[in-house]
Design a protein around this motif. Structure first.
Motif, mmCIF file in Angstrom:
data_model
loop_
_atom_site.group_PDB
_atom_site.id
_atom_site.type_symbol
_atom_site.label_atom_id
_atom_site.label_comp_id
_atom_site.label_asym_id
_atom_site.label_seq_id
_atom_site.Cartn_x
_atom_site.Cartn_y
_atom_site.Cartn_z
ATOM 1 N N TRP A 99 12.526 0.667 -121.568
ATOM 2 C CA TRP A 99 12.299 -0.538 -122.372
ATOM 3 C C TRP A 99 13.551 -0.940 -123.148
ATOM 4 N N THR A 100 14.436 0.030 -123.364
ATOM 5 C CA THR A 100 15.694 -0.279 -124.065
ATOM 6 C C THR A 100 16.831 0.439 -123.347
ATOM 7 N N ASP A 101 17.994 -0.134 -123.402
ATOM 8 C CA ASP A 101 19.212 0.484 -122.865
ATOM 9 C C ASP A 101 19.059 1.050 -121.446
ATOM 10 N N ALA A 102 18.400 0.257 -120.582
ATOM 11 C CA ALA A 102 18.108 0.734 -119.227
ATOM 12 C C ALA A 102 19.374 1.092 -118.440
ATOM 13 N N LYS A 103 20.410 0.279 -118.584
ATOM 14 C CA LYS A 103 21.592 0.460 -117.724
ATOM 15 C C LYS A 103 22.362 1.737 -117.999
ATOM 16 N N GLN A 104 22.187 2.285 -119.199
ATOM 17 C CA GLN A 104 23.015 3.438 -119.549
ATOM 18 C C GLN A 104 22.270 4.770 -119.463
ATOM 19 N N GLN A 105 20.951 4.723 -119.197
ATOM 20 C CA GLN A 105 20.214 5.989 -119.203
ATOM 21 C C GLN A 105 20.258 6.635 -117.821
ATOM 22 N N ILE A 106 20.101 7.965 -117.813
ATOM 23 C CA ILE A 106 20.074 8.710 -116.552
ATOM 24 C C ILE A 106 18.893 9.672 -116.579
ATOM 25 N N THR A 107 18.444 10.063 -115.394
ATOM 26 C CA THR A 107 17.310 10.996 -115.361
ATOM 27 C C THR A 107 17.789 12.371 -115.817
ATOM 28 N N PRO A 108 16.872 13.216 -116.261
ATOM 29 C CA PRO A 108 17.265 14.577 -116.637
ATOM 30 C C PRO A 108 17.983 15.288 -115.492
ATOM 31 N N LYS A 109 17.567 14.998 -114.244
ATOM 32 C CA LYS A 109 18.215 15.661 -113.113
ATOM 33 C C LYS A 109 19.689 15.249 -113.022
ATOM 34 N N LEU A 111 24.745 20.045 -127.563
ATOM 35 C CA LEU A 111 24.256 19.033 -126.618
ATOM 36 C C LEU A 111 22.901 18.498 -127.053
ATOM 37 N N ILE A 112 22.774 17.182 -126.969
ATOM 38 C CA ILE A 112 21.524 16.527 -127.346
ATOM 39 C C ILE A 112 21.207 15.525 -126.244
ATOM 40 N N ALA A 113 19.934 15.473 -125.833
ATOM 41 C CA ALA A 113 19.571 14.494 -124.808
ATOM 42 C C ALA A 113 18.161 13.991 -125.073
ATOM 43 N N GLY A 114 17.875 12.822 -124.538
ATOM 44 C CA GLY A 114 16.535 12.271 -124.691
ATOM 45 C C GLY A 114 16.573 10.780 -124.511
ATOM 46 N N PRO A 115 15.405 10.161 -124.452
ATOM 47 C CA PRO A 115 15.359 8.732 -124.154
ATOM 48 C C PRO A 115 15.870 7.901 -125.316
ATOM 49 N N CYS A 116 16.372 6.722 -124.979
ATOM 50 C CA CYS A 116 16.775 5.792 -126.025
ATOM 51 C C CYS A 116 15.576 5.584 -126.946
ATOM 52 N N SER A 117 14.428 5.210 -126.351
ATOM 53 C CA SER A 117 13.234 4.960 -127.163
ATOM 54 C C SER A 117 12.066 5.808 -126.700
ATOM 55 N N ALA A 118 11.233 6.179 -127.653
ATOM 56 C CA ALA A 118 9.929 6.755 -127.321
ATOM 57 C C ALA A 118 9.023 5.577 -126.987
#
Ligand code: PEP
Ligand code: MN
Length: 674
Positions: free
Chosen positions: A549-559, A331-338
């Motif tokens: 700033w990038t790919d806003a619609k597809q990201q989710i919070t860690p929770k 499993l890998i997770a993290g923001p689209c962009s730093a």
């Protein structure tokens, strides 16, 4: 310098390679890579198992090996030079044997063709074809074979300690073979080159080939060879292979410019220096004189040059996360962009706190499809990531697109680099990255290319593997599409499944974020990938997704990520061998085969209709009727007969050809009435 040859040490390919690269190489000595076939030889150069190759192309007695031009074409290789070698054939056998003892001779068909006169005098000797002249000599020695002879040169006789029963058995003593020096890159620049090899495709209209030849004449170009070669897949269409020489390079440049305007297609195989002819080179009795700096000889894989991708499984280098939903999934997770240091640090802390994954992803250089968007924080972000790593203990993965990116990741202690979908499709970039990771301890993940091209994806993995990287993971992120679809990059499951079927040992994870482009579909796609036996997930997670700033619609919070992972069904056993077990996987693969075959079928149909039109024009010009009863009857009989042999029912074949015939008649009638 590693040179691929067809055949083994002691063969004429060996002689030619040592001679040519001894003079034109980089002076580091020559190591041979022995290949069973010309196809393997081309593969070896293409996949970089060899630096270059020496390949026979024509012989003054036996003629050309036309199929080798096609191999150069399909492997995108270039001619960088040529060598002529005088071929002197001898009959070799175990010492002590006489010609009367010999019952069979085994040799390469080309060698046999060059010695037919000799064997006519010895009808008791049975002639058998073999792959390589020198290999037979070696086999006779290794297995102490009595009654068997080889046809080979002095080099093989010396190298394998064979007796010479008859010297110079070639039909004609002026027996030369032309070998081509083959490379992945052309040497187009040097002005002292005076020879070129190219192929032209000209249109069917009368006179076009003649016009092309006139261009050459006007530019004082000398043709040393012209040959037509059938084009596979386009019956009765030919490409014209031309070898040419000139005195003045500018004449060549002009000629090419003009030809470029006339021909439908022009492929320059190489521009090089004409080889010296008539060398009594192989007359040298001592092999030792021919090989100056001998180096070990390697054996190429005979399975079509495919690279064996060796894997150091991720379980060996990724630490276990305390709350991982299953030990069997990566499993890998993290923001689209730093974006900013606080954004990155807080997101990383939250992800680390979940305890479900040991790897943080973050985009540092952002390849945007359109210009003018946020392109990533670059090196600044690497410094942040270094701190994140120190604080959270997470491993860090970053997307790279150039060798320079890799260098910087190494400076900042990154653990994993991944090749993004826009980069995988470009072998130049992939090779640059492969060269940069060579010799490092980095893990490399390779996303599928945007275009649904399995070979490009596997090819990228092969390049990285050839650079010595074993910590490898494939990422399935879906494929670009022109159509408006519910998902941003439709998954085309059959493609990753074919990858799995071919390379079951390579771990593959799914990237539902880039497949869906929307957070409400993430779980569904993630679950399907697990059901299909994929080995994990890479998911974009951001502390404030809506304002990403990038790919806003597809990201989710860690929770939300934690909840989603808890809601998935993990199937630990099903994916151990990397093969999906679900029935629909099989169906997807079969359907994708149907799609591919249908496309080929349509292309063939279009080619057929083109020929129909040409026939229509011919009939019109020559005042022939459109419908030719006898021909039609004959055609149908033949199709029914072939169809029957292929297990296709008569009614089916008849209906289909009737329909084709109607369409052809209509097309030709409309030509006729013009
Ligand atoms: C990304 O992972 O942020 C990314 C740009 O992905 P892809 O290369 O799959 O488009
Ligand atoms: Mn992204």
């Amino acid at each position: 310098m590693k040179i691929a040859i067809q055949g083994i040490a002691g063969s004429f390919h060996d002689i030619a390679a040592r001679r040519y690269y001894g003079m034109h190489g980089d002076g580091t000595g020559i190591e041979l890579l022995e290949c069973d076939t010309f196809h393997d030889l081309c593969q070896a150069v293409q996949n970089q198992s060899a630096d270059a190759a020496m390949m026979a192309i024509e012989n003054t007695i036996a003629g050309s090996i036309l199929s080798n031009y096609a191999l150069l074409d399909t492997h995108q290789l270039f001619i960088t030079g040529e060598a002529y070698v005088q071929i002197q054939h001898h009959l070799l056998a175990l010492s002590g044997q006489t010609i009367q003892d010999i019952k069979t001779v085994q040799a390469h068909p080309m060698a046999l063709l060059q010695c037919t006169d000799f064997f006519r005098k010895y009808p008791h000797i049975h002639v058998e074809e073999a792959n390589d002249t020198a290999a037979v000599a070696k086999k006779i020695r290794d297995e102490s074979l009595k009654g068997v002879a080889a046809i080979a040169g002095y080099a093989a006789a010396e190298l394998y300690g064979m007796g010479i029963l008859a010297e110079r058995i070639e039909n004609n003593t002026k027996n030369y073979t032309r070998f081509l020096a083959i490379s992945r890159t052309p040497n187009f620049t040097s002005k002292d080159h005076n020879k070129a090899s190219l192929s032209l495709r000209v249109s069917h209209t009368s006179g076009t080939l003649a016009e092309a030849l006139i261009v050459l004449k006007h530019n004082h170009i000398n043709l040393t060879k012209i040959q037509s070669i059938p084009i596979v897949g386009l019956p009765y269409e030919y490409s014209i292979h031309i070898d040419m020489t000139w005195e003045d390079y500018t004449d060549y440049e002009h000629a090419i410019q003009e030809l470029g305007k006339q021909a439908l297609e022009i492929r320059i195989f190489g521009v090089y220096k004409e080889g010296e002819k008539n060398l009594e080179l192989t007359a040298q009795k001592s092999y030792a004189k021919v090989i100056e700096k001998t180096q070990p000889t390697a054996k190429a894989k005979s399975d079509g040059g495919k690279v064996d991708i060796e894997i150091d499984h991720w379980k060996n280098w990724v630490p276990k996360a305390p709350n991982a939903p299953s030990e069997d999934y990566l499993l890998i997770a993290g923001p689209c962009s730093a974006e900013t240091e606080p954004q990155l640090l807080q997101t990383a802390r939250d992800i680390a706190a979940l305890g479900k994954t040991s790897i943080l992803r973050a985009g540092v250089w952002k390849p945007r499809t359109r210009a003018g968007g946020f392109e990533g924080m670059g090196t600044t972000a690497l410094a942040w990531l270094k701190r994140v790593k120190e604080e959270t203990g997470l491993m860090i993965g970053v997307e790279v697109a150039t060798g320079q990116h890799v260098e910087e990741c190494l400076q900042y202690g990154m653990d994993i680099v991944w090749i993004g979908a826009r980069t995988t499709g470009n072998p130049f970039s992939v090779q640059e990255i492969a060269d940069a990771v060579r010799g490092t301890n980095l893990a490399v993940m390779v996303k599928n290319p945007i275009s649904p091209d399995l070979e490009l994806w596997i090819g990228a993995m092969e390049r990285v593997s050839l650079a010595g990287i074993k910590k490898l993971v494939a990422i399935h992120r879906g494929f670009g599409t022109q159509e408006k679809t519910e998902l941003r990059n439709p998954p085309a499951w059959s493609i990753p499944m074919q990858f799995r079927a071919r390379l079951p040992h390579i771990p593959m994870i799914n990237d539902p974020s880039h497949i869906t482009g929307r957070r409400d579909k993430l779980a569904e796609i993630a679950q399907k990938s697990l059901d299909l036996g994929m080995n994990g997930l890479i998911i974009e997670s951001h502390l404030d997704p809506d304002n990403a700033w990038t790919d806003a619609k597809q990201q989710i919070t860690p929770k939300v990520l934690g909840e989603m992972l808890d809601g998935l069904t993990w199937r630990p056993e099903s994916n151990d061998d990397g093969l999906a077990t679900e029935e629909y996987t099989k169906l997807e693969i079969l359907r994708s085969s149907i799609d591919r075959l249908d496309n080929e079928f349509l292309e063939l149909l279009a080619s057929r209709m083109n020929v129909v039109r040409e026939i229509g024009e011919y009939k019109q010009q020559n005042g022939l009727e459109v419908l030719q009863e006898a021909r039609w009857k004959d055609l149908m009989e033949k199709r029914l007969s072939v169809g029957g042999k292929l297990n296709l029912g008569d009614t089916f074949i008849k209906d289909m050809f009737d329909r084709l015939h109607t369409e052809s008649l209509e097309t030709q009638s409309s030509i006729h009435s013009k």
